[in-house]
Design a protein around this motif. Sequence first.
Motif, PDB file in Angstrom:
ATOM      1  N   LYS A  42       0.881  -1.174   0.000  1.00 10.65           N
ATOM      2  CA  LYS A  42       0.000   0.000   0.000  1.00 10.65           C
ATOM      3  C   LYS A  42       0.909   1.212   0.000  1.00 10.65           C
ATOM      4  O   LYS A  42       1.841   1.263   0.799  1.00 10.65           O
ATOM      5  CB  LYS A  42      -0.849  -0.036   1.266  1.00 10.65           C
ATOM      6  N   ASP A  43       0.617   2.191  -0.861  1.00  9.77           N
ATOM      7  CA  ASP A  43       1.589   3.256  -1.142  1.00  9.77           C
ATOM      8  C   ASP A  43       2.897   2.564  -1.517  1.00  9.77           C
ATOM      9  O   ASP A  43       2.886   1.663  -2.337  1.00  9.77           O
ATOM     10  CB  ASP A  43       1.787   4.171   0.067  1.00  9.77           C
ATOM     11  N   GLN A  65      -6.126   3.140  -2.012  1.00  8.44           N
ATOM     12  CA  GLN A  65      -4.798   3.679  -2.340  1.00  8.44           C
ATOM     13  C   GLN A  65      -3.960   2.762  -3.213  1.00  8.44           C
ATOM     14  O   GLN A  65      -2.769   2.578  -2.989  1.00  8.44           O
ATOM     15  CB  GLN A  65      -4.037   4.006  -1.060  1.00  8.44           C
ATOM     16  N   SER A 123      -3.743  -0.382  -3.349  1.00 11.18           N
ATOM     17  CA  SER A 123      -3.065  -1.459  -2.634  1.00 11.18           C
ATOM     18  C   SER A 123      -3.234  -2.787  -3.369  1.00 11.18           C
ATOM     19  O   SER A 123      -4.165  -2.971  -4.162  1.00 11.18           O
ATOM     20  CB  SER A 123      -3.625  -1.584  -1.221  1.00 11.18           C
TER      21      SER A 123
END
Length: 350
Positions: free
Chosen positions: A170-171, A298, A300
């Motif tokens: 994630k990110d 995001q 992910s």
Amino acid sequence: MKIFDKINKNYHLKLPFVAYRKPNKNKVLGKFLKTDDLVFTSSFTESGFVFAPFDEQRNTILFLEKEAESLEEDYIESVNTTENFSFTENNSSKEEHIALVEKAIKQIENSDLKKIVVSRKEQLQLKEFDIIKIYQKLLDKYKTAFVYVWYHPKIGLWFGATPETLLEIKDNNFKTMSLAGTQPYKNEENVVWGNKEIEEQQLVTDFIENQIKDIAENIFIEKAKTVKAGTLLHLKSKVKGELSKSSSFISLIKALHPTPAVCGLPREKAKAFILQNENYTRSFYTGFLGEINKVDDQNSSHLFVNLRCMEVTNNIASIYVGGGITKDSIPLKEWQETISKTATMKNVLQ
Ligand SMILES: C=C(O[C@@H]1C=C(C(=O)O)C=C[C@H]1O)C(=O)O
């Protein structure tokens, strides 16, 4: 549950779907498609659910998020799944597997190979087959696993309850794990591990560290701990890090898959041995599956290694199992380890 009705409906209409529950979670999520088009990905840039084979020369199947109807529902434990799925066992392939293990040990002794994961497929004739009952039993029994049923009419029907994460990202923050070494669980998690298992798990950890060191920063690797997976225990080290700005999600997947938890070391030589010497094709066993590029989260992605799995075709269940071979392996013990691993799936068939 509504999601189970939808599974039944799609399966009988021969339309693709996947239903899954993440480890230690309650929600079952489903992606249901409206056509039987087969879509592949090699870029991993789309948003959806991937089902990738062991051999990356073969196609990875993608259920595109935008083409799927998504459902999610809290799982209510079933009270009603005690029926027996009787099955007849085929003659086992004990000699064949032991010969394969012996060949792997010889190969390790006579080369720079340190580990080769060898596997086999065990087929059981089911007397009856009910997709929902099998999936419910998996959900009831394996709360700490990633529990899925995946179907495409042009590919097949797969079930699994895997203990192994390939990659969660994630990110730029990601997690993976080094999971290897096996012993049966006998009501005690505080166990002693032999050198063979300690070394074989350390090989996986070192490989992961080496593969990610040029594309990641702030890498942190936990000390190995014992974890329970169904009726088995494994050694596991959690790994986390930050993907470097100049590196991509796909470079991380390529760095990790296949790890020596399912292939061996050095990777390419072990893979060549597996493709040449195993007496069957692994197809999606020891591949990976899961969500990629979730737009509502995001971007992910959450991928799992396809272990403790089976494929069901015409009332025949094919259970896939394997184990890591090193110079210290004892062939009969390696055979027994594969028997223990078949229990994860057999327990929901009987
Ligand atoms: C290959 C399998 O499992 C893998 C091999 C292990 C081992 O060799 O001890 C343990 C966990 C997994 O990384 C399988 O379950 O089929």
